[in-house]
Design a protein around this motif. Structure first.
Motif, short mmCIF file in Angstrom:
data_model
loop_
_atom_site.label_atom_id
_atom_site.label_comp_id
_atom_site.label_asym_id
_atom_site.label_seq_id
_atom_site.Cartn_x
_atom_site.Cartn_y
_atom_site.Cartn_z
N GLY A 276 0.41 -1.35 0.06
CA GLY A 276 -0.38 0.44 0.23
C GLY A 276 0.89 1.48 0.37
N ALA A 277 2.03 1.26 0.83
CA ALA A 277 3.15 2.38 0.72
C ALA A 277 3.67 2.55 -0.16
CB ALA A 277 3.71 2.34 1.99
N LEU A 278 3.74 1.97 -1.25
CA LEU A 278 4.49 2.27 -2.39
C LEU A 278 3.58 2.82 -3.47
CD1 LEU A 278 6.00 -1.08 -3.39
CD2 LEU A 278 7.49 0.84 -2.60
N ASP A 279 2.47 3.14 -3.03
CA ASP A 279 1.44 4.39 -3.62
C ASP A 279 1.79 5.98 -3.63
OD1 ASP A 279 0.06 2.27 -5.31
OD2 ASP A 279 -1.44 2.14 -3.37
N ASN A 280 2.81 6.06 -2.74
CA ASN A 280 2.81 7.11 -1.84
C ASN A 280 4.47 7.51 -2.73
OD1 ASN A 280 4.22 9.24 -1.01
ND2 ASN A 280 4.49 7.87 1.18
N ALA A 281 3.40 8.72 -3.61
CA ALA A 281 4.23 9.27 -4.80
C ALA A 281 5.24 9.90 -4.21
CB ALA A 281 3.65 10.06 -5.57
N LYS A 282 5.48 10.65 -2.84
CA LYS A 282 6.87 10.99 -2.06
C LYS A 282 7.65 10.35 -0.99
CE LYS A 282 3.56 14.82 -0.70
NZ LYS A 282 3.11 16.05 0.68
N ALA A 421 11.75 0.65 10.02
CA ALA A 421 11.14 1.53 9.39
C ALA A 421 9.41 0.70 8.13
CB ALA A 421 11.28 2.51 8.73
N VAL A 422 8.22 0.44 8.95
CA VAL A 422 7.84 -0.13 8.68
C VAL A 422 7.05 1.12 7.20
CG1 VAL A 422 5.48 -1.92 8.21
CG2 VAL A 422 7.22 -1.78 9.66
N HIS A 423 6.96 0.28 6.44
CA HIS A 423 6.26 2.08 5.37
C HIS A 423 4.65 0.79 4.47
CE1 HIS A 423 8.76 5.61 4.84
NE2 HIS A 423 9.68 4.63 5.26
N ALA A 424 3.96 1.48 4.95
CA ALA A 424 2.54 1.20 5.02
C ALA A 424 1.16 2.03 5.74
CB ALA A 424 1.86 -0.35 6.47
N THR A 425 0.28 1.26 4.29
CA THR A 425 -0.93 1.71 4.51
C THR A 425 -2.17 0.93 5.66
OG1 THR A 425 -1.98 0.94 2.64
CG2 THR A 425 -1.16 3.28 2.42
N ALA A 426 -3.36 1.37 5.66
CA ALA A 426 -4.55 0.33 6.74
C ALA A 426 -4.20 -0.98 6.38
CB ALA A 426 -5.46 1.45 6.86
N ASP A 427 -4.54 -0.76 4.80
CA ASP A 427 -4.85 -2.03 3.80
C ASP A 427 -3.41 -3.06 4.05
OD1 ASP A 427 -6.48 -1.19 2.62
OD2 ASP A 427 -5.63 0.02 0.60
N ASP A 428 -2.33 -2.57 4.81
CA ASP A 428 -1.20 -3.60 4.77
C ASP A 428 -1.31 -3.97 6.13
OD1 ASP A 428 -0.42 -2.85 2.38
OD2 ASP A 428 0.85 -0.75 2.98
N ARG A 429 -2.30 -3.85 6.83
CA ARG A 429 -2.51 -4.14 8.26
C ARG A 429 -2.31 -5.73 9.13
NH1 ARG A 429 -7.57 -1.42 10.99
NH2 ARG A 429 -7.76 -2.77 12.44
N GLN A 430 -2.33 -6.24 7.97
CA GLN A 430 -1.96 -7.72 7.98
C GLN A 430 -1.23 -8.28 8.44
OE1 GLN A 430 -4.73 -10.36 6.35
NE2 GLN A 430 -5.27 -11.39 7.74
N LEU A 431 -0.21 -7.75 7.22
CA LEU A 431 1.34 -7.98 6.81
C LEU A 431 1.78 -7.43 7.81
CD1 LEU A 431 3.62 -9.45 5.71
CD2 LEU A 431 3.11 -7.48 3.91
N ALA A 432 1.66 -6.34 8.71
CA ALA A 432 2.91 -5.81 9.53
C ALA A 432 2.26 -5.94 10.63
CB ALA A 432 1.25 -4.13 9.40
N ALA A 433 1.10 -6.53 10.58
CA ALA A 433 0.84 -7.28 12.31
C ALA A 433 1.79 -8.38 12.16
CB ALA A 433 -0.44 -7.37 12.88
N ARG A 434 1.94 -8.87 10.92
CA ARG A 434 2.61 -10.25 11.44
C ARG A 434 4.10 -9.86 11.00
NH1 ARG A 434 1.34 -13.61 6.39
NH2 ARG A 434 2.78 -15.18 7.20
#
Lengths: 524, 524
Positions: A276-282, A421-434
């Motif tokens: 999800g975070a890869l959509d962040n253009a910045k 560091a974890v770059h993530a959006t709410a869509d990534d929460r499952q993987l982030a939690a793991r």
């Protein structure tokens, strides 16, 4: 203030007689005047003896006096004025704004520890009432923490102010009630002399005992190792290379009385790029900025990226290539660091399966570092520990994973780190939690949607982590809890009130939150 | 409950296949049935692997579940009933009342740590708010402490319950969220099996993950050293001899990832007899009682008396001689300990200038220790470090000082200690005040008008001290703060609320006192 090539031993400015050395201007790769005299065995002995003698007097100073001393150090550092910044720029190749910021940080650290001292909570005052009627009777028990004793501090090359003579280790040790003997870093001798003399001035002005602070100039092999071996020294603070830290750990462990070493050594600070975070253009720009900040010479530099194979990841790499391509080469701290960087980058580039995917601008300027991003597949990374070594400077390695399981395996595979560091959006929460439980085990600081560079000096900061990022994961070298490193508990059993320390007196004159019979008691 | 010669590996009772050993009844110096099977490399590997796998699951259990687990261990130990006391008496030679008291202490320790867990303060929850408007902006930072990882625990011979399988180290490590692998002490194998199985039962009953606890039987050289070397083990708790502790420290320091060792080793616990206190007619009896308690087999046994040459001191010695003369010899824990005691006493007696001034009753019974008081002048003591060695058992050495300066020199001369006692009245306050700073530097617990034996399990207790009394003066092995040994801080920066641990949630659901922006915030 003139730079005289002197060290500080108690109240005296001393010109060492065991040879000389000079600082180097890395941007021109030339020596800078003046010559600094090197310490001999007698200088070391004198500094340690004075520290030993000062300990009981210094630790008995009131909280207010100790806090004022720390604040006065900050004032005297500011008093040096532009000469400090100019000399530090010459010696480090770092730009003016960065060094002015670092000076502010250094003074803020001193002032933070002044607040910590005034608060008095660091003493961990704990009281258990006597229970004379119980079988067996319970004695009156009171616990407080006191300083460990004189502390040897080794400054870091990459923070000539904030992690050096009057940096975090010195501030936290002095706050804990421990005298400090600094070994000045040879990369910024003039900066060290200026700051060292400012500390000595503050000590005298505040009526602190001679020996509460000394600063020696000499080589790591002789003065450094002998300082750690000296019986008066009871703890060590160090920021630097893994080999340097390990050498001090060995020396400290081999002493007749082993002592704790707080060495902050190496870290590659993995950055997990969730889809999800890869959509962040910045993101590409933010990464390139963090990678090249201070020529990449930060313990928290993002040396490892971990992503999932995808078009989005390819697009991220392409964007980084564009951004990085606009970054000019910048001067590194010393010729030695630059040489190690060049060697490290060549070594990485030569590994099978590793390919360069982005590069900054090259240069012929002395000691200037070109930035790079390399890429490798996760399978290669997981089977070649050489790819895990820290390259101190603006180079990072992207590990491309086939799937989430492989990303989790990479997280589990890496050594202990200062940050992840974890770059993530709410869509990534499952993987982030793991990822979270693994990261908690592996690192001292977990951050989301940011980079580890820029270490806040505050109460909740942890700048530390499992080995080899530090020698002791139980602590932090930045932030208020850094004071805990230099403390040990003492219990007072049935000690008459007239001999009890103030923090443990019945009337609680320091108005401390205290643990009384197991419960927090506080009128705050 | 039948004793089967088994160890505990996760949920399984396992009969080791690498040879056997038996416990010894020291009062008869004969082996006791049954034979215990010794662990092999595969057993060790299995216990460590299970502990490693259990760590993330166990540390994620709620505070209440973890507290309940500790309390259930205490309940299951009590459930063993008289069989536990009988076996422990047989194996240790210690009397019934002492072992019943020790069982109570063991359960109290577990219950104290249950309270510590429920309180939740051990997590050191600390929050710094985000400051988005600041330049540079500050991130949201939150710190909590988590367990280090699986802990290896080495039981002590002299406390077969309170410092053994479910003793203080195990209780504090489990409280910290760390799985535990115990190496059972060969002196009380049957006691260990009974307690180990009680812990395993409690773990299963409470739904704890397999591997949260294991107990291996084997030699120190193989199983002990290999346990400390195992990569899954992240800290070590040990109580025993100086040589044993130093060996574990070396092993831990030589690992690829060095780990902390909390070794409580040796201490002679100086007792300073100030002039006013010598008027106390009860002092000689109190000293003789402390010296001979548990056959002198306490880490806090008063192994050194320090007094000022005077008629009053002579009278004290004469009174001790009378009192000690009435003390019968008592069985020591093991033939090895008894042999070392006899050798230690002969060595002391043979030193020039050392004379015997009091003795308990002799005996021919196996492993029974005769008590002694020896005397030496301060000048001899200060120049012969051999006189400082711990003699584990009921022997003490009186150092006679010419004057106060010599008494202060003796205080300064001794190595690090667990305790120092000062016997003093208000008339002695000047000398006592001069002793205090030295004692604070030298010992973990300073007590007045008492003896160090009898270590209260409470919040303000410190059972620790500078090297060589322990390997790490920053901690205690008895009392609530023992949990700190097995914790390390982790910082969460800008971590989304749905991934934050409960202790750091905005709403403070654990109702913890927390440090918020540097100040204590609490609704308690």
């Amino acid at each position: 203030m003139q730079i005289a090539g002197e060290m500080v031993i108690g109240r005296s400015a001393v010109l060492g007689k065991e040879g000389t050395m000079k600082a180097i201007d890395p941007s021109r790769n030339v020596e800078i005047e003046p010559a600094f005299g090197l310490a001999g065995a007698a200088d070391l002995q004198r500094a340690c003896e004075l520290a030993d003698q000062a300990f009981d007097i210094y630790r008995a100073t009131g909280l207010e006096a100790r806090a004022k001393f720390l604040e006065t150090i900050a004032d005297r550092i500011m008093d040096i004025g532009p000469a400090l910044i100019e000399r530090a720029m010459q010696e480090s190749g770092l730009p003016q704004a960065r060094l002015e910021g670092e000076r502010g940080r250094t003074c803020n650290q001193l002032r933070l520890f002044a607040k910590v001292v005034r608060d008095g909570r660091f003493q961990s005052a704990t009281l258990d009432s006597a229970l004379p009627e119980r079988t067996p009777p319970r004695s009156d028990l009171r616990l407080r923490k006191i300083g460990l004793g004189p502390v040897a501090v080794f400054g870091a090359s990459n923070f000539p102010l904030a992690f050096s003579v009057a940096g975090g280790d010195t501030a936290s040790a002095l706050a804990a009630g421990c005298p400090v003997v600094v070994k000045a870093h040879s990369a910024h001798l003039g900066t060290s002399e200026l700051v060292g003399k400012a500390v000595a001035k503050a000590a005298e002005e505040c009526g602190m005992p001679e020996g509460v602070f000394s600063m020696l100039i000499g080589s790591g092999q002789t003065i450094g190792q002998n300082l750690v071996s000296h019986p008066a020294i009871k703890a060590v603070g160090f920021t630097g290379s893994r080999s340097g830290g390990l050498a001090l750990m060995r020396t400290a462990a081999a002493r007749k009385e082993p002592i704790p070493v707080y060495a902050e050594m190496s870290s590659i600070n993995p950055v997990f790029l969730l889809p999800g975070a890869l959509d962040n253009a910045k993101l590409p720009q933010a990464f390139a900025d963090s990678l090249t900040l201070g020529s990449g010479q930060f313990c928290t530099n993002p040396g490892l990226l971990v992503g999932l194979k995808s078009d989005k990841l390819q697009a991220f790499v392409a964007a980084v290539a564009g951004t990085l391509g606009a970054k000019g080469a910048t001067t590194m701290l010393t010729p030695g660091i630059h040489k190690a960087y060049v060697t490290g980058v060549s070594g990485l580039a030569a590994v099978d399966g590793v390919q360069q995917v982005a590069a900054g601008q090259g240069t012929d300027a002395p000691c200037a570092a070109q930035a790079f991003l390399y890429q490798v597949d996760a399978k290669s990374f997981l089977t070649n520990t050489a790819l895990e070594g820290e390259i101190f400077g603006p180079t990072s390695l992207l590990v491309v994973c086939d799937d989430e399981a492989q990303m989790l395996a990479v997280a589990e595979h890496v050594e202990g780190q200062l940050t992840a560091a974890v770059h993530a959006t709410a869509d990534d929460r499952q993987l982030a939690a793991r990822l979270m439980p693994t990261l908690e085990r592996k690192v001292g600081r977990i951050l989301f949607n940011g980079f580890g560079t820029g270490v806040e000096v505050s109460h909740a900061m942890v700048h530390g982590g499992p080995f080899p990022s530090t020698s002791d994961s139980r602590t932090t070298s930045v932030g208020a809890s850094a004071i805990d490193r230099f403390l040990r508990p003492v219990c007072y059993q049935d000690v008459p009130s007239y001999l009890l320390p103030e923090s443990l007196a019945d009337a609680n004159p320091q108005n401390l939150p205290r643990i009384v019979n197991g419960d927090l008691a506080w009128n705050g």
